[in-house]
Scaffold this active site. Structure first.
Site, PDB file in Angstrom:
ATOM      1  N   PHE A  20      47.217  37.607  32.431  1.00 13.55           N
ATOM      2  CA  PHE A  20      48.259  36.941  33.125  1.00 13.55           C
ATOM      3  C   PHE A  20      47.891  35.367  34.161  1.00 13.55           C
ATOM      4  CE2 PHE A  20      51.454  34.986  36.486  1.00 13.55           C
ATOM      5  CZ  PHE A  20      52.706  35.366  35.872  1.00 13.55           C
ATOM      6  N   ASP A  21      46.429  35.706  34.298  1.00 14.13           N
ATOM      7  CA  ASP A  21      46.539  34.286  34.605  1.00 14.13           C
ATOM      8  C   ASP A  21      46.107  33.160  33.514  1.00 14.13           C
ATOM      9  OD1 ASP A  21      46.877  35.037  37.469  1.00 14.13           O
ATOM     10  OD2 ASP A  21      44.804  36.101  37.800  1.00 14.13           O
ATOM     11  N   CYS A  28      51.995  51.905   3.377  1.00 13.48           N
ATOM     12  CA  CYS A  28      52.885  52.676   4.803  1.00 13.48           C
ATOM     13  C   CYS A  28      52.205  53.632   4.540  1.00 13.48           C
ATOM     14  CB  CYS A  28      54.170  52.988   4.697  1.00 13.48           C
ATOM     15  SG  CYS A  28      55.176  53.934   5.970  1.00 13.48           S
ATOM     16  N   ARG A  52      57.111  38.661  50.954  1.00 15.30           N
ATOM     17  CA  ARG A  52      57.129  37.377  49.750  1.00 15.30           C
ATOM     18  C   ARG A  52      58.538  37.076  49.085  1.00 15.30           C
ATOM     19  NH1 ARG A  52      51.954  35.309  46.931  1.00 15.30           N
ATOM     20  NH2 ARG A  52      53.385  35.002  44.796  1.00 15.30           N
ATOM     21  N   CYS A  90      55.209  56.429   3.955  1.00 16.32           N
ATOM     22  CA  CYS A  90      55.998  57.006   2.075  1.00 16.32           C
ATOM     23  C   CYS A  90      55.447  55.900   1.617  1.00 16.32           C
ATOM     24  CB  CYS A  90      57.123  56.232   2.509  1.00 16.32           C
ATOM     25  SG  CYS A  90      57.215  54.255   3.062  1.00 16.32           S
ATOM     26  N   TYR A 150      46.081  40.650  57.519  1.00 15.09           N
ATOM     27  CA  TYR A 150      44.362  39.703  57.648  1.00 15.09           C
ATOM     28  C   TYR A 150      45.220  37.945  57.197  1.00 15.09           C
ATOM     29  CZ  TYR A 150      47.411  39.900  52.681  1.00 15.09           C
ATOM     30  OH  TYR A 150      48.383  39.889  52.314  1.00 15.09           O
ATOM     31  N   LYS A 188      38.276  37.832  41.366  1.00 16.89           N
ATOM     32  CA  LYS A 188      39.291  39.116  41.049  1.00 16.89           C
ATOM     33  C   LYS A 188      37.489  39.592  40.503  1.00 16.89           C
ATOM     34  CE  LYS A 188      43.154  39.200  41.158  1.00 16.89           C
ATOM     35  NZ  LYS A 188      44.675  38.545  40.618  1.00 16.89           N
ATOM     36  N   SER A 217      50.223  31.922  47.220  1.00 18.95           N
ATOM     37  CA  SER A 217      49.385  32.515  46.728  1.00 18.95           C
ATOM     38  C   SER A 217      48.260  31.993  47.062  1.00 18.95           C
ATOM     39  CB  SER A 217      49.395  32.986  45.131  1.00 18.95           C
ATOM     40  OG  SER A 217      49.971  32.017  44.036  1.00 18.95           O
ATOM     41  N   LEU A 218      46.969  33.089  46.101  1.00 21.20           N
ATOM     42  CA  LEU A 218      45.462  32.319  45.946  1.00 21.20           C
ATOM     43  C   LEU A 218      45.374  31.289  44.835  1.00 21.20           C
ATOM     44  CD1 LEU A 218      44.326  35.605  48.577  1.00 21.20           C
ATOM     45  CD2 LEU A 218      44.504  32.826  48.771  1.00 21.20           C
ATOM     46  N   GLU A 255      36.698  39.350  52.275  1.00 23.65           N
ATOM     47  CA  GLU A 255      37.359  39.887  53.042  1.00 23.65           C
ATOM     48  C   GLU A 255      37.838  40.980  51.880  1.00 23.65           C
ATOM     49  OE1 GLU A 255      41.085  38.855  54.792  1.00 23.65           O
ATOM     50  OE2 GLU A 255      40.054  37.456  56.115  1.00 23.65           O
ATOM     51  N   GLU A 286      49.091  43.817  53.504  1.00 22.82           N
ATOM     52  CA  GLU A 286      49.273  43.853  52.873  1.00 22.82           C
ATOM     53  C   GLU A 286      49.874  45.998  52.626  1.00 22.82           C
ATOM     54  OE1 GLU A 286      48.719  41.863  50.423  1.00 22.82           O
ATOM     55  OE2 GLU A 286      48.585  43.257  48.494  1.00 22.82           O
ATOM     56  N   LYS A 310      37.775  32.954  52.093  1.00 19.49           N
ATOM     57  CA  LYS A 310      38.431  31.539  53.371  1.00 19.49           C
ATOM     58  C   LYS A 310      37.709  31.382  54.264  1.00 19.49           C
ATOM     59  CE  LYS A 310      42.078  35.212  53.998  1.00 19.49           C
ATOM     60  NZ  LYS A 310      42.269  36.254  54.747  1.00 19.49           N
ATOM     61  N   CYS A 364      62.136  55.632   4.408  1.00 17.05           N
ATOM     62  CA  CYS A 364      60.305  55.769   5.336  1.00 17.05           C
ATOM     63  C   CYS A 364      61.432  56.938   6.507  1.00 17.05           C
ATOM     64  CB  CYS A 364      60.293  54.748   5.976  1.00 17.05           C
ATOM     65  SG  CYS A 364      58.937  55.178   6.670  1.00 17.05           S
ATOM     66  N   LYS A 381      40.409  42.209  48.882  1.00 18.78           N
ATOM     67  CA  LYS A 381      41.392  41.860  48.308  1.00 18.78           C
ATOM     68  C   LYS A 381      42.308  43.341  48.616  1.00 18.78           C
ATOM     69  CE  LYS A 381      43.560  38.949  45.462  1.00 18.78           C
ATOM     70  NZ  LYS A 381      45.041  39.743  44.805  1.00 18.78           N
ATOM     71  N   ASP A 406      45.054  45.450  47.362  1.00 18.55           N
ATOM     72  CA  ASP A 406      46.112  45.319  45.990  1.00 18.55           C
ATOM     73  C   ASP A 406      47.558  46.875  46.169  1.00 18.55           C
ATOM     74  OD1 ASP A 406      47.477  45.005  43.192  1.00 18.55           O
ATOM     75  OD2 ASP A 406      46.280  46.358  42.319  1.00 18.55           O
ATOM     76  N   CYS A 433      57.015  47.669   7.801  1.00 19.52           N
ATOM     77  CA  CYS A 433      57.230  48.997   6.238  1.00 19.52           C
ATOM     78  C   CYS A 433      58.783  48.955   6.347  1.00 19.52           C
ATOM     79  CB  CYS A 433      57.005  50.493   6.141  1.00 19.52           C
ATOM     80  SG  CYS A 433      57.362  51.208   4.759  1.00 19.52           S
TER      81      CYS A 433
END
Ligand code: IVH
Length: 691
Positions: free
Chosen positions: A37-38, A406, A136, A409, A225, A312, A83-84, A113, A173, A288, A430, A115, A117, A424
């Protein structure tokens, strides 16, 4: 990349990111890992930096993800919840430290610290009491989850000790431990409910429950935290956390002061290893700046503090041997390669198969059979191969190549311009595409036909009893009984369930048709905009794309679906069996929704009490209108007890309509056109032998 290309890429990235945001925050069901995602966000940010005039206010870069839920009241955060920024390697860590040390003009003290999840929460205290807990949300305002948070034992409702400011905010968290998570999932599976993918999703789903009693039973925990407020006691983050611990908050033991990047790296490595021993999931380390004065000097970007960052961890990875690759054909013809692996234990379960996505992926990985491959759980759910250990490759290993025909088929596979998947094209013949469409049609979210599983559908298809889903409505009990494993009773239940499915609402029938790219949401959009399937069939590209939620891909797919003669014929037949292929009027709809609900309850009632004299055995009866001698509920019960079935909507299989006064006009019309007899209240009572 020129400007036009950049614009197109930006649009594509935004759509993709929004989809993932929705899966993550709303559905609690991430499809990719945070790392992936990042990467998408980083690419989008870089492009927007290069072309700032292409930035729009609705770009995902302009907001932090939102978890807001309409059932909860929202309140603004006193201090925005940011966010961080993420760090993935030592080099990035050094750059972070250099920046901070430059601002400080000398050595800096950092706090490292764990993190955690889970789900972040912001608690507000005044005069030593908790008065509001917010999620949040979108960073500026969050959902008020105070009632649920109050049930979490490790959260102090009142604080005591020295130096407590009159007003403060503390953030932490919310977590579910792995043993609690495992037990919850075992119970859910036993109750036929879907299991949560990971403890974070379970914690987030639990926090958003509307019944605090259930929340209390789920045994959540909270690790704190971050302390904020006007008069917080100390000049350093570390001392403030230790002070909060004295007030009654739970602070992790995994916290340490480090003086440079090397010490931070040691902390990261230690916990990347030791995290397996914790009962809570952590996905990295948060670094931090310890001094609050230096924090203030470093300041914030629009989305995150410059004085903190998240290092991460890479997703947990194992190596195992690739035994073979198989190719699966889905109901829309898409061919998906699947890796068969030497079974290996990874992040809580044994992995035997991994997704390979498509031909490009196989090419990028340069996969060979017998290779030792790296396996990860993407978003901790679907395992995937992320690389090959080349040092282990034997020169005799054979390269994996994508098939050209395929596997089911034999038809040559095709791949559309700009699309990643091979498919296919033998839509009509099929076998897995045919049975896949039928399975989709009968599935719970579509026509909800009970008693027919994958195996029975395959069997019916092999025996030549069905070639498409319209054929289901021509099936007779006698045809089903001789099939393997099917007794007389199950066969009858299947036929009844098929008949009853005629009452399924219009939008679900649209979904059931299995038009490519038309999922449940699009089907509902279609039903709202086109009053009947005939209207939809006649819509051209402009009319379709004129609807906000329908893009060119969906529009083309709908048009090509209705270009096919076989589909038109199937729809003609479905109409003749009485399926809802047009929207009924609003009032009528409401009445039927209610009936559907009642019927379901009635079925359970009937089962509980056992059938009485079965004078209505095998009869499928619609109740409509207002009655004098009994209520509709009572008639429903009477029918069930005498072996009949109460169905919500008339179809060609309906035996008769129990017609009261003021029967709905659309039902009357439908009954007339299908030639279904109407029986009055008196006639009905006579039939069942009641005076
Ligand atoms: S500090 C401004 N410390 O990670 C500082 N966050 O992307 C804000 N998290 O939303 C957060 N453990 O939900 C901080 N020890 C920790 C954390 C932590 C987990 C979460 C938190 C935050 C996200 C940052």
């Amino acid at each position: 990349m020129d400007r036009t290309e950049a614009g197109e890429r930006i649009e594509k990235l935004r759509r993709e990111i929004e989809t993932h945001n929705h899966s993550y925050y709303v559905l609690s069901n991430p499809l990719i890992s945070d790392y992936e995602f990042d990467q998408l966000m980083n690419e989008l940010e870089a492009l927007e930096k290069e072309y700032p005039d292409l930035i729009t206010p609705d770009s995902p870069t302009q907001r932090v993800g939102s978890d807001l839920t309409p059932e909860f009241r929202q309140y603004e955060h006193k201090y925005p919840m940011l966010s961080l920024g993420n760090i993935y390697n030592e080099e990035e860590l050094k750059a972070f430290c250099d920046r901070i040390e430059k601002t400080a003009g000398g050595p800096v003290e950092y706090v490292c610290e764990l993190k955690f999840d889970g789900v972040s929460v912001s608690l507000n205290y005044r005069n030593n009491s908790l008065y509001m807990a917010l999620t949040r949300g979108d960073g500026n305002a969050g959902d008020d989850v105070t009632r649920n948070v109050r049930t979490i034992k490790s959260i102090p409702l009142r604080v005591s000790g020295s130096n407590i400011p009159p007003d403060f905010v503390i953030r932490g968290e919310i977590l579910m431990s792995r043993p609690v998570f495992d037990r919850l999932n075992r119970e859910r599976i036993q109750d036929g409910l879907p299991a949560f993918a990971n403890p974070r999703n379970a914690a987030s789903g639990t926090l958003k429950l509307l019944d605090p009693k259930i929340v209390a039973s789920r045994r959540l925990d909270c690790m704190f935290y971050f302390l904020l407020g006007e008069d917080i006691p100390h000049e350093t983050h570390y001392k403030n956390l230790k002070q909060a611990e004295e007030w009654g908050f739970r602070i992790s033991e995994g916290i340490s002061i480090c003086r440079n990047a090397a010490e931070i790296m040691d902390f990261v490595k230690k916990w990347d290893e030791d995290r397996k021993k914790l009962i809570y999931d952590i996905d990295g380390v948060v670094i931090k700046v310890n001094s609050l004065a230096l924090q203030q000097e470093a300041g914030f970007t629009a989305k995150s503090p410059r004085w903190a960052a998240a290092f991460k961890f890479r997703a947990e990875q194992v190596t195992t041997r690739l035994l073979s690759v198989s190719f699966q054909v889905g109901r829309t013809g898409t061919v998906t390669p699947v890796a068969n692996l030497d079974p290996v234990f990874l992040a809580g379960s044994t992995v035997r198969r991994a997704s390979l996505h498509n031909a490009d992926q196989i090419g990028i990985l340069d996969l060979h059979i017998n290779d030792m491959v790296y396996v990860e759980k993407g978003g901790e759910i679907i395992p995937k191969i992320t690389g090959v250990d080349l040092s282990e490759r034997d020169e005799n290993n054979i390269k994996v190549s994508f098939i050209t025909r395929c596997p089911e088929c034999g038809t040559p596979l095709e791949r559309n311009e700009g699309e990643a998947n091979h498919f296919c094209p033998n839509y009509l013949h099929c076998p897995p595409q045919i049975t896949g469409r039928i399975e989709h049609f009968i599935s719970r979210r579509a026509m909800a036909i009970e008693g027919l599983g994958t195996e029975t559908v395959d069997l019916l298809f092999k025996e030549g009893l069905i070639r498409n889903f319209a054929d289901l409505y021509e099936l007779r009990t006698e045809q089903l009984v001789p099939l393997e494993r099917l007794g007389e009773k199950s066969a009858r239940n299947i036929i009844n369930s098929i008949r009853e499915s005629a009452g399924i609402p219009y939008s679900r029938v649209i979904f059931a048709l299995g038009i490519r790219h038309v999922g449940e949401t699009t089907a509902r959009t279609i039903a709202r905009n086109f009053r009947s399937v005939d209207e939809l069939m006649n819509a051209d590209f402009e009319r379709l794309t004129g609807i906000r939620e329908i893009g060119p891909r969906i529009a083309s797919s709908i048009i090509s679906y209705f270009r096919d003669e076989e589909n038109i014929e199937i729809i003609r037949r479905l109409k003749s069996y009485g399926l809802n292929l047009r929207e009924e009027r609003k009032e009528e709809r409401k009445e039927e929704d209610q009936e559907e609900h009642e019927t379901e309850e009635g079925r359970k009632e009937g089962m509980k009490e056992g059938k009485k004299e079965a004078v209505l055995a095998g009869k499928s009866i619609v109740i409509s209108g207002v009655f004098h001698r009994h209520s509709r509920d009572e008639y429903r019960e009477i029918i069930e007890k005498r072996g009949g079935k109460n169905v919500s909507s008339p179809s060609s299989n309906t035996s008769f309509i129990l017609a009261g006064e003021n029967m709905g006009p659309s039902k009357r019309e439908k009954a007339e056109s299908l030639g279904i007899p109407l029986i009055s209240e008196e006639e009905f009572l006579e039939l069942i032998g009641e005076e």
